[in-house]
Motif scaffolding. Structure first.
Motif, PDB file in Angstrom:
ATOM      1  N   CYS A  11     -34.861   7.228 -22.438  1.00  0.00           N
ATOM      2  CA  CYS A  11     -35.910   6.395 -22.606  1.00  0.00           C
ATOM      3  C   CYS A  11     -35.826   5.352 -23.548  1.00  0.00           C
ATOM      4  CB  CYS A  11     -37.241   6.946 -22.903  1.00  0.00           C
ATOM      5  SG  CYS A  11     -37.494   8.080 -24.345  1.00  0.00           S
ATOM      6  N   GLY A  12     -34.849   5.691 -24.618  1.00  0.00           N
ATOM      7  CA  GLY A  12     -34.516   4.874 -25.646  1.00  0.00           C
ATOM      8  C   GLY A  12     -35.869   4.549 -26.734  1.00  0.00           C
ATOM      9  N   GLU A  13     -36.779   5.471 -26.596  1.00  0.00           N
ATOM     10  CA  GLU A  13     -38.126   5.250 -27.318  1.00  0.00           C
ATOM     11  C   GLU A  13     -38.470   6.787 -27.802  1.00  0.00           C
ATOM     12  OE1 GLU A  13     -40.927   3.859 -24.404  1.00  0.00           O
ATOM     13  OE2 GLU A  13     -40.000   1.958 -24.278  1.00  0.00           O
ATOM     14  N   GLY A  14     -37.643   7.765 -27.854  1.00  0.00           N
ATOM     15  CA  GLY A  14     -38.088   8.802 -28.448  1.00  0.00           C
ATOM     16  C   GLY A  14     -38.976   9.900 -27.635  1.00  0.00           C
ATOM     17  N   GLN A  15     -39.076   9.472 -26.265  1.00  0.00           N
ATOM     18  CA  GLN A  15     -40.090  10.203 -25.355  1.00  0.00           C
ATOM     19  C   GLN A  15     -39.427  11.301 -24.487  1.00  0.00           C
ATOM     20  OE1 GLN A  15     -43.304   9.650 -25.813  1.00  0.00           O
ATOM     21  NE2 GLN A  15     -42.733   8.123 -27.462  1.00  0.00           N
ATOM     22  N   CYS A  16     -38.161  11.227 -24.255  1.00  0.00           N
ATOM     23  CA  CYS A  16     -37.777  12.051 -23.312  1.00  0.00           C
ATOM     24  C   CYS A  16     -36.650  13.095 -23.722  1.00  0.00           C
ATOM     25  CB  CYS A  16     -36.925  11.348 -22.357  1.00  0.00           C
ATOM     26  SG  CYS A  16     -35.306  10.594 -22.800  1.00  0.00           S
ATOM     27  N   GLY A  17     -36.042  12.954 -24.869  1.00  0.00           N
ATOM     28  CA  GLY A  17     -35.501  14.022 -25.394  1.00  0.00           C
ATOM     29  C   GLY A  17     -33.882  14.070 -25.139  1.00  0.00           C
TER      30      GLY A  17
ATOM     31  N   VAL B 149     -33.128  16.211 -33.542  1.00  0.00           N
ATOM     32  CA  VAL B 149     -33.562  14.865 -33.918  1.00  0.00           C
ATOM     33  C   VAL B 149     -33.319  13.855 -32.444  1.00  0.00           C
ATOM     34  CG1 VAL B 149     -32.737  12.820 -35.067  1.00  0.00           C
ATOM     35  CG2 VAL B 149     -33.270  14.991 -36.468  1.00  0.00           C
ATOM     36  N   ARG B 150     -34.293  12.982 -32.363  1.00  0.00           N
ATOM     37  CA  ARG B 150     -33.814  11.803 -31.237  1.00  0.00           C
ATOM     38  C   ARG B 150     -32.998  10.796 -31.985  1.00  0.00           C
ATOM     39  NH1 ARG B 150     -36.259  15.947 -29.150  1.00  0.00           N
ATOM     40  NH2 ARG B 150     -38.146  15.736 -28.055  1.00  0.00           N
ATOM     41  N   SER B 151     -31.818  10.756 -31.416  1.00  0.00           N
ATOM     42  CA  SER B 151     -30.790  10.066 -31.776  1.00  0.00           C
ATOM     43  C   SER B 151     -31.031   8.469 -31.737  1.00  0.00           C
ATOM     44  CB  SER B 151     -29.567  10.431 -31.491  1.00  0.00           C
ATOM     45  OG  SER B 151     -29.234  10.454 -30.131  1.00  0.00           O
ATOM     46  N   CYS B 152     -31.825   8.240 -30.481  1.00  0.00           N
ATOM     47  CA  CYS B 152     -32.082   7.039 -30.034  1.00  0.00           C
ATOM     48  C   CYS B 152     -32.949   6.237 -30.934  1.00  0.00           C
ATOM     49  CB  CYS B 152     -32.615   6.953 -28.582  1.00  0.00           C
ATOM     50  SG  CYS B 152     -34.611   7.514 -28.479  1.00  0.00           S
ATOM     51  N   ILE B 153     -33.928   6.836 -31.777  1.00  0.00           N
ATOM     52  CA  ILE B 153     -34.986   6.213 -32.532  1.00  0.00           C
ATOM     53  C   ILE B 153     -34.558   6.633 -34.041  1.00  0.00           C
ATOM     54  CG2 ILE B 153     -36.869   5.845 -31.138  1.00  0.00           C
ATOM     55  CD1 ILE B 153     -37.996   8.578 -32.291  1.00  0.00           C
ATOM     56  N   THR B 154     -33.334   7.199 -34.307  1.00  0.00           N
ATOM     57  CA  THR B 154     -32.747   7.476 -35.571  1.00  0.00           C
ATOM     58  C   THR B 154     -31.582   6.330 -36.020  1.00  0.00           C
ATOM     59  OG1 THR B 154     -33.037   9.812 -35.443  1.00  0.00           O
ATOM     60  CG2 THR B 154     -31.610   9.154 -36.948  1.00  0.00           C
ATOM     61  N   PRO B 155     -31.893   5.518 -37.115  1.00  0.00           N
ATOM     62  CA  PRO B 155     -30.680   4.806 -37.276  1.00  0.00           C
ATOM     63  C   PRO B 155     -29.712   5.598 -37.815  1.00  0.00           C
ATOM     64  CG  PRO B 155     -32.935   4.107 -38.626  1.00  0.00           C
ATOM     65  CD  PRO B 155     -32.906   5.430 -37.714  1.00  0.00           C
TER      66      PRO B 155
ATOM     67  N   GLY C  48     -41.121  18.099 -26.010  1.00  0.00           N
ATOM     68  CA  GLY C  48     -40.700  16.648 -25.917  1.00  0.00           C
ATOM     69  C   GLY C  48     -39.499  16.368 -25.003  1.00  0.00           C
ATOM     70  N   ASN C  49     -38.988  17.460 -24.419  1.00  0.00           N
ATOM     71  CA  ASN C  49     -37.871  17.340 -23.608  1.00  0.00           C
ATOM     72  C   ASN C  49     -38.127  17.315 -22.198  1.00  0.00           C
ATOM     73  OD1 ASN C  49     -36.527  18.777 -26.229  1.00  0.00           O
ATOM     74  ND2 ASN C  49     -34.796  17.740 -25.239  1.00  0.00           N
ATOM     75  N   ILE C  50     -37.886  16.177 -21.448  1.00  0.00           N
ATOM     76  CA  ILE C  50     -38.237  15.989 -20.376  1.00  0.00           C
ATOM     77  C   ILE C  50     -37.012  16.600 -19.101  1.00  0.00           C
ATOM     78  CG2 ILE C  50     -38.942  14.489 -18.498  1.00  0.00           C
ATOM     79  CD1 ILE C  50     -40.671  12.962 -20.622  1.00  0.00           C
ATOM     80  N   CYS C  51     -37.391  16.846 -18.287  1.00  0.00           N
ATOM     81  CA  CYS C  51     -36.514  17.295 -16.899  1.00  0.00           C
ATOM     82  C   CYS C  51     -37.158  16.671 -15.697  1.00  0.00           C
ATOM     83  CB  CYS C  51     -36.115  18.976 -16.905  1.00  0.00           C
ATOM     84  SG  CYS C  51     -35.106  19.198 -15.486  1.00  0.00           S
ATOM     85  N   ARG C  52     -36.483  15.706 -15.313  1.00  0.00           N
ATOM     86  CA  ARG C  52     -36.881  15.071 -14.200  1.00  0.00           C
ATOM     87  C   ARG C  52     -36.729  15.968 -12.655  1.00  0.00           C
ATOM     88  NH1 ARG C  52     -34.321   9.419 -15.094  1.00  0.00           N
ATOM     89  NH2 ARG C  52     -32.893  10.772 -15.754  1.00  0.00           N
ATOM     90  N   CYS C  53     -35.657  16.793 -12.962  1.00  0.00           N
ATOM     91  CA  CYS C  53     -35.490  17.884 -11.924  1.00  0.00           C
ATOM     92  C   CYS C  53     -36.390  18.892 -11.803  1.00  0.00           C
ATOM     93  CB  CYS C  53     -33.977  18.100 -11.705  1.00  0.00           C
ATOM     94  SG  CYS C  53     -32.825  16.997 -11.768  1.00  0.00           S
ATOM     95  N   GLY C  54     -37.192  19.254 -12.762  1.00  0.00           N
ATOM     96  CA  GLY C  54     -38.172  20.240 -12.731  1.00  0.00           C
ATOM     97  C   GLY C  54     -37.534  21.601 -12.771  1.00  0.00           C
ATOM     98  N   THR C  55     -36.492  21.593 -13.718  1.00  0.00           N
ATOM     99  CA  THR C  55     -35.621  23.174 -13.845  1.00  0.00           C
ATOM    100  C   THR C  55     -36.465  23.656 -15.131  1.00  0.00           C
ATOM    101  OG1 THR C  55     -34.180  22.166 -15.403  1.00  0.00           O
ATOM    102  CG2 THR C  55     -33.612  22.124 -12.909  1.00  0.00           C
ATOM    103  N   TYR C  56     -37.414  23.478 -15.482  1.00  0.00           N
ATOM    104  CA  TYR C  56     -38.211  24.118 -16.635  1.00  0.00           C
ATOM    105  C   TYR C  56     -37.908  25.658 -16.404  1.00  0.00           C
ATOM    106  CZ  TYR C  56     -40.001  19.389 -17.566  1.00  0.00           C
ATOM    107  OH  TYR C  56     -40.025  18.125 -17.777  1.00  0.00           O
TER     108      TYR C  56
END
Ligand code: FES
Ligand code: FES
Length: 153
Positions: free
Chosen positions: A36-42, A53-59, A127-135
């Motif tokens: 996502c680039g926004e700290g939302q998907c993990g 840490v979410r590296s996309c929102i960490t300078p 905070g970690n999203i799996c779009r394939c639903g393998t939870y």
């Protein structure tokens, strides 16, 4: 800026880069994914001093002087980390896009709570999203890893 990434000292030159950009574009560590680039998907989760840490929102500047671990740095002498092995054993991936972030979140959880139960696991992976639903299989992998000692073997 000096950082230690997967056991090697490296230098970053652009303080405006995200840690994710530095890892993927400068170091070629493409196991860390851009979602996502926004700290939302993990998908971009890495360890900074053993914390997830979410590296996309960490300078990258925020990681200066710190120790970074990516999915490429988890194995030791060709032996998978117990959490990596548990993901394989449980078949806890489909497309695999979320997998590196999921694994690093699990590693961080077990580092801090080696006997984490399912409720703690659900909270840690919230905070970690799996779009394939393998939870369910991810939770099974975490259970296997915890039973195997969880930390680096
Ligand atoms: S890519 Fe970083 S949280 Fe989604
Ligand atoms: S395995 Fe496809 S997003 Fe998780």
């Amino acid at each position: 800026m000096e950082l230690r990434v997967n056991g090697k000292d490296v230098t970053a030159h652009d303080p405006h880069q995200s840690l994710l950009e530095f890892l993927r574009d400068d170091l070629g560590l493409t196991g860390t994914k851009y979602g996502c680039g926004e700290g939302q998907c993990g998908a971009c989760t890495v360890l900074v001093d053993r914390a997830a840490v979410r590296s996309c929102i960490t300078p990258v500047s925020a990681a200066a002087g710190r120790t970074i671990t990516t999915i490429e740095g988890l194995e030791t002498n060709g032996k998978l980390h117990p959490v990596q092995q548990a993901f394989l054993d449980a078949g806890a991936m489909q497309c695999g896009y979320c997998t590196a972030g999921m694994i690093l979140s699990c590693v961080s959880l077990l580092e801090h709570h080696p006997h984490a139960d399912e409720n703690e696991a659900r909270r840690a992976l919230n905070g970690n999203i799996c779009r394939c639903g393998t939870y369910p299989r991810i939770l099974e992998a975490l259970r296997l890893a915890a039973a195997a000692g969880g930390r680096r073997g």
